[in-house]
Design a protein around this motif. Sequence first.
Motif, short mmCIF file in Angstrom:
data_model
loop_
_atom_site.label_atom_id
_atom_site.label_comp_id
_atom_site.label_asym_id
_atom_site.label_seq_id
_atom_site.Cartn_x
_atom_site.Cartn_y
_atom_site.Cartn_z
N ALA A 74 -68.21 -5.50 -32.95
CA ALA A 74 -68.13 -4.14 -32.18
C ALA A 74 -66.53 -4.10 -31.87
O ALA A 74 -66.06 -4.90 -30.97
CB ALA A 74 -69.24 -4.32 -30.92
N LEU A 75 -66.16 -2.99 -32.32
CA LEU A 75 -64.71 -2.45 -31.76
C LEU A 75 -64.89 -1.43 -30.37
O LEU A 75 -65.44 -0.57 -30.74
CB LEU A 75 -64.00 -1.95 -33.07
N VAL A 76 -64.32 -1.91 -29.49
CA VAL A 76 -64.48 -1.04 -28.24
C VAL A 76 -63.40 0.03 -28.60
O VAL A 76 -62.18 -0.14 -28.74
CB VAL A 76 -64.56 -1.95 -27.19
N GLU A 77 -63.77 1.20 -28.00
CA GLU A 77 -62.78 2.25 -27.94
C GLU A 77 -61.50 1.87 -27.02
O GLU A 77 -61.32 1.63 -25.77
CB GLU A 77 -63.44 3.60 -27.19
N PRO A 78 -60.16 2.14 -27.59
CA PRO A 78 -58.87 2.12 -26.75
C PRO A 78 -58.69 3.22 -25.86
O PRO A 78 -59.50 4.17 -25.88
CB PRO A 78 -57.89 2.29 -27.91
N ASP A 79 -57.80 3.02 -25.15
CA ASP A 79 -57.40 4.06 -24.09
C ASP A 79 -57.18 5.44 -24.95
O ASP A 79 -57.47 6.44 -24.26
CB ASP A 79 -56.32 3.57 -23.42
N ASP A 80 -56.44 5.48 -26.09
CA ASP A 80 -56.40 6.74 -26.91
C ASP A 80 -57.55 6.76 -27.70
O ASP A 80 -57.52 5.98 -28.87
CB ASP A 80 -55.06 6.55 -27.48
N PRO A 81 -58.40 7.55 -27.65
CA PRO A 81 -59.29 7.70 -28.51
C PRO A 81 -59.03 7.90 -30.33
O PRO A 81 -59.79 7.92 -31.01
CB PRO A 81 -60.47 8.81 -28.04
N SER A 82 -58.06 8.66 -30.28
CA SER A 82 -57.66 8.93 -31.72
C SER A 82 -56.70 8.13 -32.29
O SER A 82 -56.55 8.02 -33.37
CB SER A 82 -56.52 10.25 -31.34
N THR A 83 -56.68 6.80 -31.78
CA THR A 83 -55.93 5.63 -32.26
C THR A 83 -56.56 5.20 -33.53
O THR A 83 -57.90 5.03 -33.62
CB THR A 83 -56.12 4.34 -31.35
N SER A 84 -55.77 5.16 -34.88
CA SER A 84 -56.44 4.74 -35.87
C SER A 84 -56.13 3.22 -36.09
O SER A 84 -55.38 2.65 -35.56
CB SER A 84 -55.36 5.38 -37.20
N ILE A 85 -57.24 2.62 -36.66
CA ILE A 85 -57.34 1.18 -36.93
C ILE A 85 -57.51 0.86 -38.43
O ILE A 85 -58.17 1.53 -39.03
CB ILE A 85 -58.37 0.68 -36.29
N GLN A 86 -56.99 -0.37 -38.77
CA GLN A 86 -57.22 -0.66 -40.35
C GLN A 86 -57.98 -2.01 -40.16
O GLN A 86 -57.88 -3.04 -39.32
CB GLN A 86 -55.88 -0.92 -40.88
N ILE A 87 -59.20 -2.42 -40.85
CA ILE A 87 -60.05 -3.37 -40.91
C ILE A 87 -59.98 -3.82 -42.38
O ILE A 87 -60.04 -2.94 -43.37
CB ILE A 87 -61.60 -2.76 -40.57
N ARG A 88 -59.99 -5.07 -42.47
CA ARG A 88 -60.14 -5.84 -43.89
C ARG A 88 -61.20 -6.92 -43.66
O ARG A 88 -60.99 -7.80 -42.77
CB ARG A 88 -58.97 -6.29 -44.26
N ILE A 89 -62.28 -6.94 -44.63
CA ILE A 89 -63.21 -7.92 -44.41
C ILE A 89 -63.48 -8.66 -45.68
O ILE A 89 -63.59 -7.69 -46.74
CB ILE A 89 -64.75 -7.43 -44.12
N ILE A 90 -63.44 -10.04 -45.93
CA ILE A 90 -63.50 -10.46 -47.26
C ILE A 90 -64.53 -11.70 -47.26
O ILE A 90 -64.42 -12.46 -46.22
CB ILE A 90 -61.83 -11.06 -47.47
#
Length: 334
Positions: A74-90
């Motif tokens: 679970a990724l919790v919302e950062p202070d800036d909701p528009s923040t882009s995140i990159q995820i890599r699962i292998i």
Amino acid sequence: MGFATSGLIGCLVLAGACSASSKGSLVLAISTDMQTPKDIDVISLFVSEGTAVKFDYLAHVLPEGNLALPATLALVEPDDPSTSIQIRIIGFRQQTARVLRDIQTSVPHQRTSLLRVPLDFIDDGSGSGTIPDKDFPTATDGVAEGLSSFDPTVIASTCDPMKLCQVPGAVCNTTVDGACASAIVDSALLPAYAPQEVYGGEMPMTAITLTACFFPFPGGASPDTLNVGLVTPSIGACLGPGECYVPLPVDPSEGWTLQGSTVQLAPGVCSQLGNGVTVVVSAGTCGTLTLSQPVCEPTGPDAATSAPEAASPEGGALDDAEPPEEAGADAGGG
């Protein structure tokens, strides 16, 4: 940004400062239709926010390690909701990559959404490369499971040979359902998260954190009958080897508290997690355990043989909890 992960033995929670009740979260549901640990036995979970690494986790799946599939992050919302995140699962077989998925997204605002990430056979070969010896978790070499310094960019993506998915804001592809497709996911279009959508019912959870431990309040549960406990190898009321239960009271210092739609674990509880100790939740008929109450004990014929301080899954504070190993068996390897 904060993080909470859970598998059938895990609600891994890695957090910054994050548990405001109005914050949203994005729950990644990681699964596989291949056999564990025969086909996939090591999982890498990597999350970055811009150029900052937020979560780098590398572990063996059961029974060699502590990670179960399906698992949730679970990724919790950062202070800036528009923040882009990159995820890599292998998904790896030993040190060799088999299945890779890149995701570029954001955390939904004030809602909890579900994003499924299947590491399935039809995507086998979507990643290539190996985990360096220095990063590979093995007991003999003293490299611990869990938080890692492993750099997943050493693993090549079939659909992203230029590694654009690691660049914030870049347009890139990843393997989805056996074909190359956009790695961008609009979290606003995702369905709401509910535990039964991933686990088929109430799920055990565990948590590991640096500063805070939390997980979403289980869907359909009542605050009056929700109970949280530890599953340990030998301490507490035992159903069998490695299936022992220790109940936790509602208390910010000794157990857990409910903060809006988030269950927050006490720092001391978090420090005990890992090395075979996980967290389980239950929403049965027994009232929520408090510091002023004795543990809800069994009432059946075996009650006289139960230790007075230990909860019993037959009639105690964890009366609806399933042993993690059993719960994971139907999900392809725990």
